[in-house]
Enzyme design. Structure first.
Site, PDB file in Angstrom:
ATOM      1  CD  GLU A 181     -62.770  25.194 -15.135  1.00  0.00           C
ATOM      2  OE1 GLU A 181     -62.703  25.179 -16.577  1.00  0.00           O
ATOM      3  OE2 GLU A 181     -61.976  25.064 -14.323  1.00  0.00           O
TER       4      GLU A 181
ATOM      5  CG  HIS B 133     -55.822  31.513  -9.108  1.00  0.00           C
ATOM      6  ND1 HIS B 133     -55.328  31.577 -10.449  1.00  0.00           N
ATOM      7  CD2 HIS B 133     -56.124  30.054  -8.742  1.00  0.00           C
ATOM      8  CE1 HIS B 133     -55.293  30.126 -10.861  1.00  0.00           C
ATOM      9  NE2 HIS B 133     -55.804  29.370 -10.022  1.00  0.00           N
TER      10      HIS B 133
END
Ligand SMILES: Cc1ncc(C[n+]2csc(CCOP(=O)(O)OP(=O)(O)O)c2C)c(N)n1
Ligand SMILES: [Mg+2]
Length: 756
Positions: free
Chosen positions: A491, A560
């Site tokens: 990321e 999440h």
């Protein structure tokens, strides 16, 4: 599309071998370089002067720090003092070996890199270009000398925080950049620019401009996570033309005080690590970093490999900083005089001076005169810089955001039809002209990629799979893997490379699958992409869109389901958008791609399968404009993303109680349409904000504060926020239901605020 390389269960007994890493192979000397015509006397003299310039420059900082520079008795240097005395051969040798048009990235110990990069770039300019670049009068005598003095002056101005500095005093010595001459910025975050360099190199390859990127980094930086992500990003097999980046580890043996060999790493040479990255061991080499010609030779060969499509290259140049980490460092607490003396014997300037004398370029007396002359030039530049103007405090915000967009670009930038793998077809509308929110995302991206070939899309699984939520499905079939590709699960490198690519002329759209993973990227997002423009004096743009998603309600729990928009809105330099309808997502995403700033674009997982009317025709929605979704008179309810439909349902529910709700969807969170919200609250006298994030520190608090600041006197009740509990999102369905705002909870809050 199936992958090019099938992965089959072939288990063959063998041994893994790696291409060896050569060490200290350079055997040349100046005399032979001159004879072979690989260097001219003039080149040699210039390199000597630039090394002297760096040394004199750094010595001046020592003097200034001690308040001992006689012409400026009151001046005491403030700011960081990371000196590169002892390391001059690396800066000058490496930068002399690349072209003026090539790029560098630099570090907190980067004064030498800055002095060298712009100096060599100026050497390559015509007189006219030099006049334009420096702003010196047309009748300037000895233009090249004066231009170099001017460069020293502007560099010193930046260190002293002056308006004439390369970054107008916004960056200082640790964040100096000169985009005009290909210097993409020093970086005070150790390792901070490794992915930026990689992204810039990827862009050079995709733009086919033949440039390479020299990424100067420390030995300490080689141990930072971003280094691994960037190295792997650069060597990916899918970059068939290679990534033209030279990672040059300027190994001065220490981080701050941690020693590379024998303490904080497990390898003798950091270049060994190249073996782990690709079959070529990244063409790694270990180089004598005290020998200017050895560095130059290695970097020349590295640049050649990069230009042949064989990059990246990893070079480790062994060198030594004579001073401590900074001037406040007692270096004798961690190293010995014997060690220092051994390196002093290898002094790069002394060594090169001997070569110049041997090669008949200079006599000892002339060399001494060169040293004295450079000292005087630096003294002149220091006095001039110290006496120059400070930045105007009224302009403190200047340079934060670009005001420009790519709305008006020439048709030549459009993607030619011949470049499409299959013809692009618009998403099919239903009888009402509606499409799914996720289809609107794909359509916006496709339209912008057609309109501007500089737009590329990458992220985890965005290609064949279409992203975790199918929002980019179908794009690879049209645009191919050159422009739509899967990134490694890196990321930080995804954002960092995007920023680097954006700085040199591409317009990347990158995807972070869940906003929860933005924490993995916070240096690249918050310290690099967001801040580059301001720190570098408003001289660069980072036109990148970071698409990401928020969610909730699916039992995905703490890592999440978060709504971390406030983490992004807190950082000056980022724009943040959070659309709630298919119409908005398309119009805003197109505007975000065209914006010359870094935009965090937050999509909501629950909205991807919601339908909304969305015209096929071209339209954009300006960033920063909210919308009144429902007009009312009793209370203003502000909600964005998935909370917008929740708030609208609540408004319906309370309508039965005779409460008239005005519902505003700001759509863009930063810049926030405060005018629209405050105007509404002035009318209704009440404000409720709905937010899916934990209440403490949520973006709702910002909405409340900025609104009350404008129209407190019109308010009949204190503003309120309906948000999640101050816990990470829990998994169990009853807990998750309890945690999230619902229409019922919002309706209840509306009633209470309105006294019903
Ligand atoms: C991410 C990060 N961690 C720590 C620091 C503090 N710090 C500044 S420079 C430095 C040493 C860096 O070592 P190296 O990469 O070898 O560069 P050098 O200072 O030797 O040139 C440290 C630890 C920082 N600026 N950034
Ligand atoms: Mg170091």
């Amino acid at each position: 599309m199936p992958k090019d390389v099938p992965v089959l269960p072939e288990f063959v007994p063998a041994e893994i071998t790696a291409k060896p890493v050569p060490t200290f192979t350079y055997r040349g000397c100046l005399k032979r370089e001159l004879e072979a015509g690989r260097l001219t006397q003039d080149d040699a003299l210039r390199m000597f002067r630039y090394m002297l310039a760096i040394r004199c420059f750094e010595e001046m900082i020592v003097t200034l720090k001690g308040g001992r520079f006689a012409p400026l008795p009151g001046l005491r240097f403030i700011g960081a003092t990371h000196l590169s005395i002892g390391q001059e051969a690396v800066a000058v040798g490496s930068i002399s070996a690349i072209d003026a048009k090539d790029y560098i990235t630099s570090t907190h110990r980067g004064h030498g890199h800055s002095v060298a990069k712009t100096a060599f770039a100026m050497d390559a300019m015509s007189d006219q270009e030099l006049l334009e670049y420096t702003g010196l009068p047309a009748d300037t005598e000895n233009l090249r000398d004066q231009a170099f003095n001017h460069h020293l002056y502007r560099t010193l101005c930046e260190l002293l925080g002056k308006e004439d500095g390369y970054c107008h005093g916004r960056g200082g010595g640790m964040h100096i950049a000169d985009f005009h001459t290909g210097h993409l910025g020093a970086n005070a975050i150790v390792g901070g620019s490794i992915a930026i360099a990689t992204g810039a190199a990827m862009a050079c390859q995709k733009l086919a401009n033949g440039r390479v990127v020299l990424c100067l980094m420390g030995d300490g930086a080689a141990n930072n996570g971003i280094c691994h992500e960037a190295f792997n990003f650069a060597v990916q097999d899918q970059f068939k033309e290679g990534c033209p980046v030279i990672f040059l580890i300027e190994n001065n043996q220490y981080g701050m005080t941690g020693q590379s060999v024998g303490e904080v790493t497990g390898v003798r040479y950091l270049a060994q690590r190249g073996m782990g990255y690709n079959e070529e061991s990244m063409h790694a080499e270990v180089v004598d970093g005290m020998n200017l010609l050895a560095v130059r030779d290695a970097v020349q060969r590295a640049a050649e490999l990069c230009r042949q499509g064989k990059g990246p290259v990893l070079l480790e140049c062994l060198t030594y900083r004579y001073y401590g980490h900074s001037l406040s460092d007692n270096r004798m607490s961690y190293r010995t005089k014997e060690e220092e003396n051994a390196w002093l014997q290898k002094d790069p300037i002394e060594q090169f001076q001997c070569e110049l004398v041997d090669g008949g370029v200079l006599t000892q007396e002339q060399a001494a005169a060169e040293r004295e002359a450079m000292k005087q030039r630096v003294e002149w530049a220091t006095v001039a810089a110290a006496n120059s103007a400070d930045p105007d405090i009224r302009e403190i915000t200047r340079g934060l955001l670009a005001e420009t967009t790519s709305d008006d670009i020439p048709a030549s930038l459009a993607t030619p039809e011949s470049a499409l793998l299959t013809p692009y077809k618009k998403v099919k509308r239903d009888s009402e002209g509606a499409v799914l929110y996720r289809h609107a995302v794909a359509e916006a991206i496709a339209e912008e990629m057609l309109r501007d070939k500089r737009v590329i899309l990458y992220g985890e699984d965005v290609a064949d799979y279409g992203g975790a939520f199918g929002a980019t499905r179908g794009l690879i079939e049209v645009f191919g893997r050159e422009r739509v590709f899967n990134a490694p699960i890196s990321e930080a490198a995804i954002i960092g490379t995007g920023a680097g690519a954006a700085m040199v002329g591409m317009r990347p759209i990158v995807e972070i699958m869940y906003i929860d993973f933005i924490f993995m990227t916070m240096d690249q997002t918050g310290n690099q992409a967001a801040k580059a423009r301001y720190m570098f004096g408003g001289k660069c743009s980072v036109p990148m869109v970071i698409r990401t998603t928020i969610g909730g309600g699916k039992g995905y729990a703490g890592q999440h389901s978060q709504s971390l928009e406030a983490v992004c809105t807190q950082v000056p330099g980022l724009k943040v958008v959070a659309p709630s309808t298919a119409y908005d997502v398309k119009g805003l995403l197109k505007a975000a791609v065209r914006d010359d700033n870094c935009v965090v674009f937050i999509e909501h997982q629950n909205l991807y399968t919601e339908k909304g009317v969305c015209p096929e025709e071209e339209y954009t929605i300006p960033l920063g404009q909210g919308i009144v979704r429902r007009e009312g008179t009793d209370i203003t309810v502000v909600a964005y993303s998935y909370m917008a439909p929740v708030a609208l349902q609540a408004a319906e529910m309370v309508a039965g109680d005779g409460i008239s709700v005005e519902m505003i969807d700001p759509r863009t969170l930063r810049p926030l349409d405060v005018d629209l919200i405050a105007g509404s609250v002035s009318k209704t006298g009440r404000l409720l904000v709905v937010c899916q994030a934990p209440k403490f520190g949520c973006f709702g608090e910002t909405i409340v504060y900025t609104t009350q600041e404008r129209c407190f006197s019109d308010m009949k009740a204190p503003a309120r926020i309906v948000a999640a509990y101050d816990v990470p999102p829990p998994m169990a369905a009853p807990l998750e239901r309890e945690n999230l705002p619902t229409p019922e909870k919002v309706a209840q809050a509306i009633r209470e605020l309105c006294g019903r």
